[in-house]
Design an enzyme around this catalytic site. Structure first.
Site, PDB file in Angstrom:
ATOM      1  N   LEU A   1       0.827  -1.200   0.000  1.00  0.00           N
ATOM      2  CA  LEU A   1       0.000   0.000   0.000  1.00  0.00           C
ATOM      3  C   LEU A   1       0.863   1.253   0.000  1.00  0.00           C
ATOM      4  CD1 LEU A   1      -2.624  -0.955   2.723  1.00  0.00           C
ATOM      5  CD2 LEU A   1      -3.012  -0.801   0.273  1.00  0.00           C
TER       6      LEU A   1
ATOM      7  N   LYS B   1      -5.223  -0.710  10.023  1.00  0.00           N
ATOM      8  CA  LYS B   1      -4.073  -1.360   9.402  1.00  0.00           C
ATOM      9  C   LYS B   1      -3.383  -2.147  10.509  1.00  0.00           C
ATOM     10  CE  LYS B   1      -0.253  -0.765   6.280  1.00  0.00           C
ATOM     11  NZ  LYS B   1       0.861  -1.435   6.920  1.00  0.00           N
TER      12      LYS B   1
ATOM     13  N   ARG C   1       3.016 -13.955   2.336  1.00  0.00           N
ATOM     14  CA  ARG C   1       3.085 -12.964   1.274  1.00  0.00           C
ATOM     15  C   ARG C   1       4.371 -13.079   0.450  1.00  0.00           C
ATOM     16  NH1 ARG C   1       5.154  -8.060   0.112  1.00  0.00           N
ATOM     17  NH2 ARG C   1       3.867  -6.708  -1.168  1.00  0.00           N
TER      18      ARG C   1
ATOM     19  N   LYS D   1      -1.186   6.437   7.899  1.00  0.00           N
ATOM     20  CA  LYS D   1      -0.440   6.005   9.086  1.00  0.00           C
ATOM     21  C   LYS D   1      -0.718   6.912  10.290  1.00  0.00           C
ATOM     22  CE  LYS D   1       2.304   2.977   8.650  1.00  0.00           C
ATOM     23  NZ  LYS D   1       3.481   2.596   7.883  1.00  0.00           N
TER      24      LYS D   1
ATOM     25  N   CYS E   1      39.827  -6.183   9.080  1.00  0.00           N
ATOM     26  CA  CYS E   1      39.223  -5.925  10.397  1.00  0.00           C
ATOM     27  C   CYS E   1      38.157  -6.988  10.645  1.00  0.00           C
ATOM     28  CB  CYS E   1      38.602  -4.530  10.411  1.00  0.00           C
ATOM     29  SG  CYS E   1      37.559  -4.236  11.860  1.00  0.00           S
TER      30      CYS E   1
HETATM   31  S1  IVH Z   1      -4.898  -4.183   2.025  1.00  0.00           S
HETATM   32  C1  IVH Z   1      -4.697  -4.330  -2.065  1.00  0.00           C
HETATM   33  N1  IVH Z   1      -5.739  -3.881   4.493  1.00  0.00           N
HETATM   34  O1  IVH Z   1      -0.266  -3.937   5.078  1.00  0.00           O
HETATM   35  C2  IVH Z   1      -4.170  -3.928  -0.798  1.00  0.00           C
HETATM   36  N2  IVH Z   1      -3.466  -4.463   4.145  1.00  0.00           N
HETATM   37  O2  IVH Z   1       1.231  -2.179   3.320  1.00  0.00           O
HETATM   38  C3  IVH Z   1      -3.387  -4.933  -0.061  1.00  0.00           C
HETATM   39  N3  IVH Z   1      -2.176  -4.765   6.186  1.00  0.00           N
HETATM   40  O3  IVH Z   1       0.751  -6.411   2.828  1.00  0.00           O
HETATM   41  C4  IVH Z   1      -3.361  -4.763   1.368  1.00  0.00           C
HETATM   42  N4  IVH Z   1      -3.810  -4.345   7.584  1.00  0.00           N
HETATM   43  O4  IVH Z   1       0.101  -7.137   5.174  1.00  0.00           O
HETATM   44  C5  IVH Z   1      -4.686  -4.175   3.693  1.00  0.00           C
HETATM   45  N5  IVH Z   1      -6.622  -3.633   6.614  1.00  0.00           N
HETATM   46  C6  IVH Z   1      -5.580  -3.908   5.829  1.00  0.00           C
HETATM   47  C7  IVH Z   1      -4.310  -4.227   6.337  1.00  0.00           C
HETATM   48  C8  IVH Z   1      -3.268  -4.489   5.451  1.00  0.00           C
HETATM   49  C9  IVH Z   1      -2.542  -4.675   7.475  1.00  0.00           C
HETATM   50  C10 IVH Z   1      -0.817  -5.073   5.708  1.00  0.00           C
HETATM   51  C11 IVH Z   1      -0.759  -6.161   4.685  1.00  0.00           C
HETATM   52  C12 IVH Z   1      -0.159  -5.559   3.446  1.00  0.00           C
HETATM   53  C13 IVH Z   1       0.505  -4.349   3.979  1.00  0.00           C
HETATM   54  C14 IVH Z   1       0.529  -3.278   2.910  1.00  0.00           C
END
Ligand code: IVH
Length: 650
Positions: free
Chosen positions: A80, A110, A131, A304, A419
């Protein structure tokens, strides 16, 4: 117990578990559950042919595996785009509204954990894949089955991919670390590392003991006819998955911002760690129209939460010598809990930074931790000084080999090629994950091997002998043999790993992949003109490669001979075929997994995309093709069946 009663009891156990693990609302006691579980188990031991795949007894794998197998995702797992403040949000919304209008936004937390992809075929969980790099992960099905909030069976025909985050609740994280501290094991830095580490255990019993929780956040491959993400997710929760603690459908800036503020104030009360709010366009059709950049969907972003700051005391400044000889200062601070993680060290970047901020040992400082970034010192509280804090003196000699340091201001370097810190760190890097990924060859073991005189460089790793290892303290036969096998296993590695493992300055994983894609093993003969012509390569990177090859040419040759890295099929070598250099999209169910067909097409020189646009050359469809097929027809993109594809290749 009759078979009919058995089925009823399995259902009842699952209902109890669903209320306990998914709804957080137990409807029975542990005692009742355990008693029934053991009755069910006794029946299954008597009639193993009648075991129901949804029985909770099927969660407990007790066979440890030797390694995980790699698995290609049916469709890519994206990351994301991050945004950090309301201005970013405004801009992001403007961008999105330019692409599509009349849309709304599904917002949810998130989660801070590890992504996992679950594949259900005709209602049964058949595979669970981490993943990985988004295209390929590791199959950890046995481990996933131990997670009680992952249903073993769901009431959905056909194939469905449920994607989500595996997390460890804050309380559980503390319990595990407490336990590890008591038994002298290293503690996990944060719940995310703990979740990821627990998921990748070769022994599923260890995974089971960690009480992981699965929170779904999306759907991969599916045949759902539901046009809204929010409705799709409701459907997923109805299938028996855990819903987020909070979610909302927001119309525009004001509603999104208000929901974000609410979540940020409430997040301390959440049982799991969250580091932001994810915003997603709700209309699936609009999502498909918007499509993806190279890394991210255009229809989603992660908003964030602001980083958390705390006041602590700087106890010491210690020095680290990296593999390139760079000496960096690290702050040791009074252990301070920030957002569920105890911070003990913070980065100081370099000695100029210490001077600039006039950081002194004994100072009260403000440290900041934001998401996955290493904590840093943002401010020195000089008014708190009592006179006992003295200015910091830059080191003039290497803390490890004591040779004189080269001080170039921002960069301070130990120039001694032999070293021990440099050599040891170079070997650790060589064996690390994005390089040769040699299991078991971590920091401690490399240090031991080096200190005992068994290795002086990476080349020596390949002539290590069992007897020599057995003579070391703590090296039993099994462990030693495992290590030798892992080193042997590095032979025949992918070419880019070999290039990355050399540890050339400024050349990381992405650059190594580019070098490998352009030249394969011939990278060491590339000229400066050829190097700077690579997308993303600048003068500095090109010079670094040339200089490294000049100094280490002979070692590169020896390592190449030992490792025999495998070069990828070069595009130029691909024979003419109807799909070469064409963009194709796969949809519907096919005679073999789409992942496999994707690899086959890519080997033929095709680019396999996830969504249909005017630029798509072919949509190749199987049974029950859905919206991608419709879109191809609407855009006038050529559509062919899997059989037609095979005929074209015959
Ligand atoms: S959506 C199409 N939703 O954040 C979008 N990701 O930075 C794919 N994650 O790999 C991700 N909470 O592991 C989505 N509510 C949420 C999430 C989430 C955590 C993680 C996920 C992803 C990463 C992306």
């Amino acid at each position: 117990m009759t078979q009919k009663e058995y089925k009823k009891n399995v259902e009842l156990l699952n209902k109890y578990a669903y209320h306990y693990y998914v709804l957080d609302d137990p409807i029975t006691t542990d005692e009742v559950y355990d008693k029934l579980y053991h009755e069910v188990l006794a029946y299954e031991e008597k009639y193993p042919e009648n075991i129901d795949p949804s029985s909770p007894t099927q969660r407990v794998g007790d066979v440890a595996s030797l390694s995980f197998t790699k698995a290609v995702h049916l469709s890519r797992m994206w990351s994301l785009e991050d945004i950090f403040n309301s201005e970013d949000l405004q801009k992001w919304l403007e961008k999105v509204h330019r692409l599509s209008d009349g849309i709304s936004f599904y917002c949810e937390p998130k989660y801070d954990g590890a992504s996992l992809n679950l594949i259900y075929e005709n209602g049964v969980l058949t595979r669970a894949i981490t993943r990985g790099d988004g295209v390929e992960g590791e199959e950890i099905t046995q481990n996933a089955k131990t997670i009680n909030s992952i249903p073993l069976t769901i009431n959905h025909p056909g194939r469905l991919e449920v994607r989500g985050e595996v997390v460890i609740f804050k309380k559980e994280f503390e319990r595990i670390n407490e336990e590890r501290m008591q038994s002298g094991e290293s503690i996990f830095a944060n719940p995310r590392n703990a979740a990821a580490g627990s998921l990748r255990q070769l022994d599923p019993r260890i995974t089971a003991s960690r009480n992981l929780v699965f929170l779904p956040y999306g759907i991969g491959e599916n045949d759902l006819e539901i046009g809204r993400l929010s409705k799709r997710m409701e459907y997923i929760y109805e299938l028996g998955f855990r819903a987020p603690p909070e979610r909302a459908l927001c119309k525009g800036f004001d509603e999104i911002e208000a929901f974000y503020q609410k979540m940020n104030t409430e997040r301390d009360d959440y049982v799991m760690m969250i580091d932001g709010m994810v915003i997603k366009v709700d209309q699936i059709e609009a999502q498909e129209e918007m499509g993806y950049t190279v890394k991210n969907p255009r229809w989603s972003c992660a908003y964030k939460f602001p980083a958390v700051e705390k006041i602590t005391t700087l106890k010491d400044i210690v020095l680290q010598v990296g593999r390139s000889g760079a000496v960096t200062p690290v702050a040791v601070v009074e252990p301070t809990p920030i957002e569920g993680v105890v911070v003990e060290r913070a980065t100081l970047h370099n000695f100029d930074e210490i001077d600039r901020k006039d950081i002194r040992i004994g100072d009260k400082v403000i440290i900041l931790r934001s998401g996955d970034v290493i904590p840093k010192i943002v401010k020195v509280l000089t008014h708190e000084r009592d006179g006992s804090q003295l200015p910091y003196k830059r080191p003039t000699e290497c803390p490890v080999c004591h040779s004189e340091l080269l001080d170039e201001g921002a960069l301070t370097k130990c120039q001694n090629l032999t070293c021990s810190a440099r050599v040891v760190n170079a070997i650790i890097y060589f064996a690390s994950k994005p390089c040769l990924n040699i299991d078991g060859l971590g920091e401690k073991i490399v240090e031991t091997l080096y200190n005992e005189g068994l290795i002086k460089s990476v080349i020596d790793l390949f002539s290590l002998e069992l007897d020599a290892l057995l003579a070391l303290e703590g090296f039993k036969e099994k462990k030693s043999q495992k290590l030798l096998d892992a080193i042997e296993g590095a032979k025949g590695c992918e070419c880019w790993r070999f290039i990355n493992a050399l540890g050339m300055e400024h050349i990381g994983e992405v650059a190594s992949k580019s070098l490998c894609g352009h030249f394969g093993l011939g990278f060491s003969e590339a000229t400066k003109e050829e190097l700077v012509a690579i997308d993303g390569f600048g003068e500095e990177m090109a010079n670094s490669v040339l200089e490294f090859v000049r100094v280490n040419g002979e070692n590169i040759r020896i390592l190449e001979e030992i490792l025999t890295p495998v070069e990828p099929a070069q595009k130029a070598d691909v024979a003419e075929n109807p799909f070469k250099e064409k963009t194709v999209v796969l949809t519907g169910s096919m005679s073999e997994s789409r992942g496999k067909i994707k690899i086959m097409l890519e080997e033929l020189g095709a680019k396999v995309a996830g969504s249909v646009s005017k630029k798509t050359d072919y949509v190749i469809y199987g049974d029950d093709a859905g919206s991608k097929y419709d879109k191809a027809v609407a855009l006038g993109v050529a559509t062919i069946t899997e059989e037609q594809m095979r005929e074209m290749l015959a």
